[in-house]
Motif scaffolding. Sequence first.
Motif, PDB file in Angstrom:
ATOM      1  N   GLY A  70       4.926  -6.779  -2.972  1.00 35.11           N
ATOM      2  CA  GLY A  70       4.045  -6.875  -1.816  1.00 35.11           C
ATOM      3  C   GLY A  70       4.522  -6.025  -0.661  1.00 35.11           C
ATOM      4  N   ARG A  71       5.824  -6.028  -0.420  1.00 37.96           N
ATOM      5  CA  ARG A  71       6.387  -5.195   0.646  1.00 37.96           C
ATOM      6  C   ARG A  71       6.253  -3.717   0.298  1.00 37.96           C
ATOM      7  N   ALA A  72       6.425  -3.395  -0.985  1.00 40.77           N
ATOM      8  CA  ALA A  72       6.283  -2.002  -1.422  1.00 40.77           C
ATOM      9  C   ALA A  72       4.858  -1.499  -1.213  1.00 40.77           C
ATOM     10  N   LEU A  73       3.889  -2.377  -1.381  1.00 40.84           N
ATOM     11  CA  LEU A  73       2.493  -1.995  -1.151  1.00 40.84           C
ATOM     12  C   LEU A  73       2.246  -1.772   0.336  1.00 40.84           C
ATOM     13  N   ARG A  74       2.866  -2.595   1.164  1.00 40.38           N
ATOM     14  CA  ARG A  74       2.670  -2.453   2.612  1.00 40.38           C
ATOM     15  C   ARG A  74       3.326  -1.195   3.161  1.00 40.38           C
ATOM     16  N   ASP A  75       4.506  -0.845   2.640  1.00 37.01           N
ATOM     17  CA  ASP A  75       5.203   0.313   3.218  1.00 37.01           C
ATOM     18  C   ASP A  75       4.847   1.628   2.533  1.00 37.01           C
ATOM     19  N   GLY A  76       3.947   1.593   1.527  1.00 35.88           N
ATOM     20  CA  GLY A  76       3.471   2.817   0.902  1.00 35.88           C
ATOM     21  C   GLY A  76       4.277   3.274  -0.295  1.00 35.88           C
ATOM     22  N   THR A  77       5.289   2.508  -0.694  1.00 43.65           N
ATOM     23  CA  THR A  77       6.035   2.865  -1.901  1.00 43.65           C
ATOM     24  C   THR A  77       5.104   2.870  -3.104  1.00 43.65           C
ATOM     25  N   ILE A  78       4.188   1.921  -3.132  1.00 42.18           N
ATOM     26  CA  ILE A  78       3.086   1.940  -4.104  1.00 42.18           C
ATOM     27  C   ILE A  78       1.786   1.914  -3.323  1.00 42.18           C
ATOM     28  N   TYR A  79       0.733   2.400  -3.932  1.00 40.26           N
ATOM     29  CA  TYR A  79      -0.548   2.462  -3.242  1.00 40.26           C
ATOM     30  C   TYR A  79      -1.690   2.325  -4.245  1.00 40.26           C
ATOM     31  N   PHE A  80      -2.850   1.995  -3.741  1.00 39.54           N
ATOM     32  CA  PHE A  80      -4.026   1.922  -4.606  1.00 39.54           C
ATOM     33  C   PHE A  80      -4.445   3.347  -4.968  1.00 39.54           C
ATOM     34  N   HIS A  81      -4.580   3.580  -6.259  1.00 38.02           N
ATOM     35  CA  HIS A  81      -4.987   4.918  -6.707  1.00 38.02           C
ATOM     36  C   HIS A  81      -6.348   5.253  -6.111  1.00 38.02           C
ATOM     37  N   PRO A  82      -6.560   6.509  -5.715  1.00 37.22           N
ATOM     38  CA  PRO A  82      -7.849   6.874  -5.094  1.00 37.22           C
ATOM     39  C   PRO A  82      -9.061   6.657  -5.988  1.00 37.22           C
ATOM     40  N   ALA A  83      -8.850   6.419  -7.278  1.00 36.74           N
ATOM     41  CA  ALA A  83      -9.982   6.124  -8.146  1.00 36.74           C
ATOM     42  C   ALA A  83     -10.502   4.708  -7.951  1.00 36.74           C
ATOM     43  N   VAL A  84      -9.731   3.843  -7.298  1.00 36.81           N
ATOM     44  CA  VAL A  84     -10.183   2.469  -7.052  1.00 36.81           C
ATOM     45  C   VAL A  84     -11.297   2.495  -6.020  1.00 36.81           C
ATOM     46  N   PRO A  85     -12.491   1.996  -6.349  1.00 32.76           N
ATOM     47  CA  PRO A  85     -13.600   2.034  -5.387  1.00 32.76           C
ATOM     48  C   PRO A  85     -13.282   1.226  -4.134  1.00 32.76           C
ATOM     49  N   LEU A  86     -13.804   1.664  -3.026  1.00 31.11           N
ATOM     50  CA  LEU A  86     -13.578   0.962  -1.769  1.00 31.11           C
ATOM     51  C   LEU A  86     -14.013  -0.497  -1.860  1.00 31.11           C
ATOM     52  N   CYS A  87     -15.096  -0.753  -2.595  1.00 29.21           N
ATOM     53  CA  CYS A  87     -15.625  -2.113  -2.667  1.00 29.21           C
ATOM     54  C   CYS A  87     -14.680  -3.071  -3.387  1.00 29.21           C
ATOM     55  N   ARG A  88     -13.704  -2.546  -4.139  1.00 30.98           N
ATOM     56  CA  ARG A  88     -12.768  -3.401  -4.865  1.00 30.98           C
ATOM     57  C   ARG A  88     -11.418  -3.535  -4.167  1.00 30.98           C
TER      58      ARG A  88
END
Length: 422
Positions: free
Chosen positions: A389-407
């Motif tokens: 969760g912390r890695a997602l917040r600090d940008g170590t991991i991120y949502f791939h740009p293929a993930v639609p905004l609605c999801r």
Amino acid sequence: MFRFTDVPDDSILERLKDIGWGPEVEFLGRDGLAQMAALPGVRRSTKLTQSAWVKVLAVLDPLLIEARSRRLEMQHRTILRARFDALEEALIAHYVKLPRNPRMDCRPTYIDLAFTPECRAIIDVPQSETVTMEDFIPVISTVTEKWEDDLKVKLRAYIRRFLGDIAPGVDPITLAVAVFQCENSWDSLWWPNLLTHSCETHYVLCFRRAIADPINFKNDDAYTYRVKALYWKGQNSYHEEHRVLFRPDILQPSERALQAIARMYTIVSACGLDPARATIEDLERSDVWLRCLSCERRFVQYTPSAMLWKGAYQHYSNPPYSQVIDHEWDRADEDDLSLVRAALDSPPSTYWKLDLGLRLSCSLCLAFDSDPLEMKKHLQTIHDIDHAGRALRDGTIYFHPAVPLCRLPMVSAPVNGRGTAV
């Protein structure tokens, strides 16, 4: 149930191997040999004479020829896949530098470059030749730049007619209001993320996918046919999904597409930005929090909330708030922002709540993408990071740009109400 008697006589198999059909015998496998054994005269209880062998061979000939054709086709595809894997490696080497970011994932794929003269000259060579990533390095910069420039021309021609005034020197496809709508998935897309889009529903038209009638499809030359059908799983289906070059021509000026653009004009203006000038990157950096006054006034059950632009865009489609025709947005004031900061400073652990179908990317790796569960394991085992969760917040991991905004999970924070629900 398979029985060992459901195979041709050993003497027949040995003779077939002796005259050069050994690879086909191996290729047929258990099911194919059972099919062979069911043919007249193949499964024998008497000694195989020369005259009987001639008759058996005549019976087997069509099956063996068809098996050889399929075996060679599979062999060609296997070699072709390896060469396109090398091309994909070259694309990653060209586009991705660590730490990786979402823009680096927005790039052409093998199908987009397969028919360029430069790449085809490398790929479409005899099977005996070895093709590696290094073979593509001298041409990859030139072909990708040309591909992207040509694509931008087409996208500009589509989107410009739906936009109002544009500030001098601004590329219209980079504007925050330049929404490209996929009519199959209803996903709203922006440049350059739309380069990664693929409809999750199979057997629909999409930017890099089409449906073909294999009978007509095989009229293409061998290279074209194999490139487009590279990942077919079946051979007998009447209609097969196949890959095509990225094609913006499927974009249509539908009511939904025009509505998406109009909503972005409203959101960008509410953020205090100029729709004629503000790019999608400007909007991302603005860090403006909005609240929907329309829903605060209309819905008793609505919890007044502040949200970033993506949340505001999602808000238009969330029932029952989608009933509102014209949403009135206001920027969060200092009192609202103090509540937002407090909520962000002590966020609950929500990583485990993520949709398991979401695609996450690791910024520490050139190309590792996975679902949330696998990403958590990856972080622990490869990078010694225990808090996903912390890695997602600090940008170590991120949502791939293929993930639609609605999801995407909507980031919002409760604030004090201003209006009166009726």
